[in-house]
Design an enzyme around this catalytic site. Structure first.
Site, PDB file in Angstrom:
ATOM      1  N   GLU A   1       0.843  -1.212   0.000  1.00 53.08           N
ATOM      2  CA  GLU A   1       0.000   0.000   0.000  1.00 53.08           C
ATOM      3  C   GLU A   1       0.873   1.255   0.000  1.00 53.08           C
ATOM      4  OE1 GLU A   1      -3.382  -0.095   2.675  1.00 53.08           O
ATOM      5  OE2 GLU A   1      -3.456   2.097   2.696  1.00 53.08           O
TER       6      GLU A   1
ATOM      7  N   LYS B   1      -7.877  -1.115  11.242  1.00 52.58           N
ATOM      8  CA  LYS B   1      -7.141  -1.481  10.026  1.00 52.58           C
ATOM      9  C   LYS B   1      -5.953  -0.537   9.849  1.00 52.58           C
ATOM     10  CE  LYS B   1      -6.217  -1.765   5.422  1.00 52.58           C
ATOM     11  NZ  LYS B   1      -5.433  -0.859   4.572  1.00 52.58           N
TER      12      LYS B   1
ATOM     13  N   ASP C   1       3.764 -14.749  11.730  1.00 54.71           N
ATOM     14  CA  ASP C   1       2.426 -15.164  11.292  1.00 54.71           C
ATOM     15  C   ASP C   1       1.451 -14.002  11.527  1.00 54.71           C
ATOM     16  OD1 ASP C   1      -0.072 -16.256  10.952  1.00 54.71           O
ATOM     17  OD2 ASP C   1       0.351 -18.087  12.086  1.00 54.71           O
TER      18      ASP C   1
ATOM     19  N   HIS D   1      -2.549  10.319  -0.225  1.00 55.38           N
ATOM     20  CA  HIS D   1      -2.550   8.952  -0.740  1.00 55.38           C
ATOM     21  C   HIS D   1      -2.481   8.951  -2.260  1.00 55.38           C
ATOM     22  CE1 HIS D   1      -3.322   4.662  -0.405  1.00 55.38           C
ATOM     23  NE2 HIS D   1      -4.110   4.793  -1.448  1.00 55.38           N
TER      24      HIS D   1
HETATM   25  C1  MEV Z   1      -6.171   2.937   4.881  1.00 52.51           C
HETATM   26  O1  MEV Z   1      -5.345   1.849   4.547  1.00 52.51           O
HETATM   27  C2  MEV Z   1      -6.249   3.108   6.389  1.00 52.51           C
HETATM   28  C3  MEV Z   1      -7.226   4.167   6.870  1.00 52.51           C
HETATM   29  O2  MEV Z   1      -8.514   3.916   6.343  1.00 52.51           O
HETATM   30  C4  MEV Z   1      -7.236   4.103   8.375  1.00 52.51           C
HETATM   31  C5  MEV Z   1      -8.271   4.968   9.034  1.00 52.51           C
HETATM   32  O3  MEV Z   1      -9.307   5.261   8.421  1.00 52.51           O
HETATM   33  O4  MEV Z   1      -8.061   5.290  10.212  1.00 52.51           O
HETATM   34  C6  MEV Z   1      -6.818   5.540   6.393  1.00 52.51           C
END
Ligand code: MEV
Length: 435
Positions: A92, A269, A285, A382
């Site tokens: 990413e 995430k 792992d 991004h």
């Molecule tokens: C993207 O990989 C991760 C985010 O969505 C985390 C978040 O929203 O806190 C930017």
């Protein structure tokens, strides 16, 4: 800090300066200086010579080759007063840039402290339908010490290193189908610097016939639990004198995640964006760690964020505490050459230290996301970095990519969005102009 330590810290810091502006070869040269990597390590990291399939043959079945993902290095991290280069294997685009930028902010205005809590992993021995619960519990209770002793017999290596089974716990659960009672024996073991899956599974299977003989009850499954709540790692980030609006925005992001499981999932995430790439780079792992963290985050029956950010006076304080079953020995950590070098780069030999680095980077990664989300939004940074991916996907050659990046950045600035169709158009125009 004594003079030598300060000097070495300054040297490391200056070697980290402008790391992102270098070519991969120059970066490797700097890492040689910072992390004490040798020629062989550098050759392995560079990825120039493919790993022989004989290595993969030892790892999985039906090998046909390798799937390569980029290995990068996050810079500017000072964790528990120690400068570290963080190896991250990840596809990413913005993750490493975001982690490094937030680490720089913290290095300037704050600190990262970590700790670990507990060392015990869990193996489960299930007695699915117990005929006589009181008798089985009693027998297991009376034989606790003997069972621990016997279980330790099948892991002499770990016992010799100071680890091994420490305790047994018996849990009584009503069967979900309403058909009686299940007993689950938790075998609690210290795996030292291993993740411990193989050893705990062996112990549980070894004890299966012993427990069947003892209780005259049938044993069902024997397997570790990934909800490793007896082995936690935590971190705290403090940033001093944060602008109130920014601090409140980041605090508000925690409230959103606490109030809404849909948001908590994405929030978490963003933390895993920092943790998984280190796990992958060090041959750990990551599915096991993911599973442990997400189930821990749901332990109240409702998914919660695994980090918490608050404005305390004028300081922004972030905290994380999660299960972290990782290893620096065993599994793939020593078999995979890149994993071995990644551990060397980090300078950690103890599993506990690796776990502490992982949570620290996860917390910093989360800060980067929340800072962007509560201010300019995530798309700008991004997509800016994603421009190179779009250029490649549109068919740009190595020679065309830098110009494509510049043009796509301009498109993003003017039109507020870029996509593959637009990138193809830009490439078409560029070629029309005879670039
Ligand atoms: C993207 O990989 C991760 C985010 O969505 C985390 C978040 O929203 O806190 C930017």
């Amino acid at each position: 800090m004594n003079q030598d330590k300060q000097n070495s810290s300054e040297i490391k810091r200056s070697l980290m300066e402008g790391f992102h502006l270098l070519t991969p070869r120059q970066r490797l040269d700097r890492m040689r200086a910072i992390s004490g990597l040798d020629d062989e390590d550098v050759a392995i990291l560079s990825g120039d010579s493919a790993l022989p399939t004989s290595v993969a043959e030892h790892l999985i079945e039906n090998v046909v080759g390798y799937f390569q993902i980029p290995l990068g290095v996050a810079t500017n991290f000072n964790i528990d007063g120690k400068d570290l280069l963080i190896p991250m294997a990840v596809e990413e685009t913005s993750i490493i840039a975001a982690a490094s930028a937030s680490a720089k902010w913290i290095r300037k205005d704050g600190s990262i402290r970590t700790y670990s809590k507990g060392s015990l992993i869990i193996g489960q021995i299930q007695l699915p339908s117990v005929q006589n619960v009181v008798r089985a519990r009693q027998l297991l209770h009376e034989s606790r010490d003997v069972l621990i002793e016997q279980g330790n017999l099948c892991i002499p290596g770990i016992v010799a290193r100071g680890g091994g089974i420490r305790d047994l716990a018996i849990r009584e659960l009503p069967r979900a189908d309403g058909q009686g009672t299940m007993l689950v024996i938790h075998v609690l073991a210290d795996p030292c610097d291993a993740m411990g899956a193989n050893l705990i599974n062996q112990v549980c299977e070894f004890l299966k016939p012993v427990i069947e003989d003892l209780t005259s009850e049938k044993v069902g499954m024997c397997i570790l639990s990934n909800l490793v709540d007896g082995k936690l790692a935590g971190a705290e980030v403090v940033i001093r004198n944060v602008e109130e609006k920014l601090g409140r925005g980041i605090e508000e992001a925690t409230h959103f995640a606490k109030s809404d499981p849909y948001r908590a999932a994405t929030h978490n995430k963003g933390v895993m964006n920092g943790i998984d790439p280190i796990l992958i780079a060090t041959g750990n792992d990551w599915r096991a760690v993911e599973s442990g963290i997400h189930s821990f985050a749901s332990r109240t029956g409702r998914l919660q964020p695994i980090t918490d950010w608050r404005l305390e006076g004028r300081d922004l304080v972030g905290r994380i505490e999660v299960p972290m079953a990782v290893g620096t020995v065993g599994g793939v950590t020593k078999l995979h050459p890149t994993a071995r070098v990644a551990l060397k780069m980090l300078g950690v030999s103890r599993a506990e230290d690796l776990a502490r680095v992982c949570v620290a980077v996860g917390l910093v990664q989360n800060l980067a996301a929340l800072k962007a989300l509560s201010t300019v939004g995530i798309v700008k940074g991004h997509m800016q970095l994603h421009a190179a991916n779009l250029a490649i996907a549109a068919g740009a050659t190595v020679h065309e990519i830098p110009e494509m990046r510049t043009r796509l950045s301009a498109v993003l600035k003017n039109e507020k969005t870029i996509n593959l169709t637009r990138a193809r158009q830009v490439l078409h125009d560029l070629r029309q102009e005879g670039f």
